[in-house]
Structures are given as C-alpha cells and as structure tokens.
Motif scaffolding. Structure first.
Motif, PDB file in Angstrom:
ATOM      1  N   PRO A 318       0.906  -1.234   0.046  1.00  0.00           N
ATOM      2  CA  PRO A 318       0.159  -0.017  -0.018  1.00  0.00           C
ATOM      3  C   PRO A 318       0.839   1.086   0.286  1.00  0.00           C
ATOM      4  N   GLY A 319       0.305   2.296  -0.718  1.00  0.00           N
ATOM      5  CA  GLY A 319       1.092   3.568  -0.745  1.00  0.00           C
ATOM      6  C   GLY A 319       2.474   3.369  -1.729  1.00  0.00           C
ATOM      7  N   TRP A 320       2.745   2.502  -2.472  1.00  0.00           N
ATOM      8  CA  TRP A 320       3.924   2.065  -3.076  1.00  0.00           C
ATOM      9  C   TRP A 320       4.258   3.226  -3.982  1.00  0.00           C
ATOM     10  N   ARG A 321       3.186   3.869  -4.619  1.00  0.00           N
ATOM     11  CA  ARG A 321       3.450   4.847  -5.534  1.00  0.00           C
ATOM     12  C   ARG A 321       4.385   6.109  -5.086  1.00  0.00           C
ATOM     13  N   GLU A 322       3.887   6.486  -3.834  1.00  0.00           N
ATOM     14  CA  GLU A 322       4.334   7.695  -3.304  1.00  0.00           C
ATOM     15  C   GLU A 322       5.700   7.355  -2.697  1.00  0.00           C
TER      16      GLU A 322
END
Length: 397
Positions: A318-322
């Motif tokens: 989760p939140g890997w793009r950021e």
C-alpha cells in the motif's frame, strides 16, 4: 577419411552459466578451452546489473535440489548466501479470489502429496489435476507455478513437467537460495576458477560462422547460447522449443515496516518478490528492491503486464507509488527456459549433439532439471560427448 579432431582444443560460444560450466568441466579434463562471449561481460541471463540497484534479469534463485548445487559447492563457487527469513515470518501472500490470503486452497495442498511419477506425460496439468483435486485447487496450483515457468497458462503444460516443478517449488525447507549480491557473484567466481584452470576468455567476440571456427581450431565447438541465437548461428530452423513471454519489472521503494516478502497471483499468473527481505546489499540503505514477473498471453502487451503488476503492488505494498524511487519495465521473450507440452519430455527437445563436432548447451535443450539445472546438465553432457568423440576420432584415424 575426415581429419581427426584435436582433443586438446575446445571452443565454447557463450559465456553464461552453461558456457562457464562447460569451460570448467572441459579444462578439468585437460582440454585447452576458449570461450567467446559477444557481450562485454560474462553471465548471460545470470548477469547482475552494476550500479545503485543490483537486479537480475527477472527473479532468480539457486535451487539446492539439483546436481549443480553439489558441483558448485565442491569447488567453493557458491559463496555467501542471503539468510532466508523464517517460514513463519516470510510474509508470503497468495492472491486468490480477489484478495490476499495467507494460505492456499486446501485442494491445492492435496496436489502436493502427488509424486511427479503419478502425473501423466501425455495429458495437460489442468485436466489431470482437476481430477485429482478439483478445478479450484488445480487452477491455483497451475498459476502458482508461474514462478518456475514464466508462462501465462501453466495448466496447459504436461502434467508430469509441471507436477515435478510444483513439488520442488513448494518443498519445506525451501530449495530456493539466494547468492548474496546477486547471481553475478557466482558468475565471477566461476570466471576466476576457469581462468585459474587456463581457460581463455574473449569478450566482445561475436562468432558468425561456426563451420569456419571449427575448421580453424580443429576441435569441437559447444554453442552455449539461447536457442534462438543457436538457431541463427547454425542456420538450423529445427532448433525450436516452447518458451514463455513475460513482463519483467524492477522497482525500488523507500523502506516501510510491514512490507510483504512475496505476492503470488493464484487468480491469474504473476510473482512479486522483495529481494531485499533477505539481502540488503541489493539496494541503498533505506530502500527496498522489488522484482516482478507477469507472464503475458500472446495478445497481451508489456503495458498489460505492468497494469497487472500494479494491481498486485496496490494489494501487497500500500502507498507504493508515493514511495517509488526507481522503476524499469521490460519484456523477456523466449528466454525463460524450456516448457514441455503434453506428450513431450526433455528428451524430445533439440538434441545436444548436432553432428560434425558441434554441441548445444542451454536451458532449452535435451537435458533434465529445473531452470538453470538444464543449462548445467546439458553443459556436462556436451563436454562429455565432445571430448569422447574427439578421442574416438583420434583412435580411428
């Protein structure tokens, strides 16, 4: 009468795992060996990228259940291994029925009790496994084996072929091990070992005419390249065998406590692995190196594979793009090892002995084993045939 081969000269085209194995075995037997490698570095698909992120060409592991493990270990060529996390702490998740689960379907576990010899050669895995464990378990098991086949539909392969790989890939304790620093550490040790045995290595040396090379050296030639490259080199259209096409994705994320180790897609096919779980040397401090392979069907593109990988990343990281620091997407086509269709075994693949003192080694030829073990076994066989045939020629001359 044909001129006898010079048993002291052996030429190897290709400096990957198969080529270096052949070079060491032949040199230990007393042959004078020259290796020609078209790239500026040895390793082939076992190369590890230099630089900030030490990536292999897709997820790589070294299985300790095959003969190459003992051979490498006897020569002290494996080197330090990354410490695998405890089974209960690996944080492996299975994407099944749209969500991540900790355990596989019970029906899939039923298949793990079946010996490879119980699976037929001439029937596809999905048909056989459905009879044995039901459709849900069969499909989950087939998709799990994308990790060892890179194929978009493993269930269509020979039941015997896939069951052997399923048993080994799910063995406890695990057969898979990871050389610390990437596969290049093994290649570097093999190259140094070969050099100490007197093997001559020529990089940036592209060979276009095997016949002329064989005549000039008066010795046998082992072609240790990919099968498509061997087909082009020998101008032999019969050198074909099924392989796979897959999207390869490398990415680096800033570290975050709780990230998963592996996400395996049982609904389709795909494998995502955080390699810095066991080896922190592969990425800078505070970052995680993740590698994924998403098999592609004939009508899918690299973009399609990347989209499927992104979905699994959304679920498992989760939140890997950021947190993304770096990413690279590529497609590997026909470079993922041999795949045996129903009715075929490794014996039906292109023969190692091509006649006229030319031999093949690699992961798509007639030799048994799992992944890199095919390269190893074919290299041993090629050297045995090459050196034996030259000695027979000399005796009959």
């Amino acid at each position: 009468m044909t001129a006898p081969r010079n048993r002291n000269n052996l030429t190897i085209i290709g400096g990957g795992f198969a080529g270096l194995t052949a070079a060491i075995v032949a040199a230990e037997a007393g042959a004078q060996v020259t290796v020609h490698e078209s790239h500026d570095a040895l390793g082939g698909r076992a190369r590890t990228a230099e630089g900030t992120y030490r990536t292999n060409e897709g997820p790589h592991a070294l299985y300790n259940g095959g003969p190459h493990w003992a051979w490498l270990k006897q020569r002290d060529l494996i080197g330090p291994l990354a410490q695998l996390p405890p089974i209960e702490g690996t944080r492996l998740r299975l994407h099944h029925q749209g969500r991540l689960r900790r355990t596989p379907p019970l029906a899939m576990l039923k298949l793990l009790r079946r010996k490879p010899e119980q699976a037929p050669v001439d029937e596809d895995f999905m048909t056989w496994a459905t009879r044995e464990a039901g459709e849900e378990g069969a499909r989950a098991a087939a998709h799990y084996m994308a990790v060892a086949t890179f194929h978009h539909d493993p269930g269509s392969l020979s039941a015997r072929f896939l069951q052997e790989r399923l048993r080994r890939a799910t063995k406890l304790p695990p057969e898979a091990h990871y050389p610390r620093g990437g596969w290049a550490t093994i290649i570097d040790r093999m190259a140094s070992f070969a050099w100490n045995l007197g093997v001559r290595v020529e990089t940036l040396s592209r060979i276009d005419d095997v016949g002329a090379l064989s005549t000039a050296t008066e010795g046998p030639v082992i072609i240790a390249t990919s099968l498509p490259a061997a087909r082009q080199l020998l101008k032999d259209d019969s050198l074909h065998w099924d392989s796979a096409r897959t999207t390869l994705i490398d990415l680096a994320l800033t570290s975050r406590r709780g990230d998963l180790f592996v996400v395996s897609d049982l609904d389709r096919t795909g494998w995502i692995e955080r390699f810095t779980t066991q080896d922190h040397t592969l990425a800078p401090a505070g970052q995680e190196l993740i590698q994924a392979q998403i098999p592609l069907s004939p009508d899918e593109s690299k973009t399609d594979g990347a989209a499927r990988a992104d979905h699994l990343l959304d679920l498992g990281f989760p939140g890997w793009r950021e947190r993304l620091m770096w990413r690279r997407d590529a497609v590997s086509n026909g470079r993922t090892g041999a795949l045996d269709l129903p009715g075929t075994t490794w014996r039906d693949r292109p023969a190692i002995d091509r006649g006229d003192g030319v031999y093949l080694a690699g992961d798509q030829v007639a030799a048994p084993g799992l992944l890199s073990e095919v390269s190893f076994n074919s290299a041993l066989k090629a050297v045995t045939l090459a050196l034996t045939s030259t000695r027979l020629d000399l005796k009959s001359a």
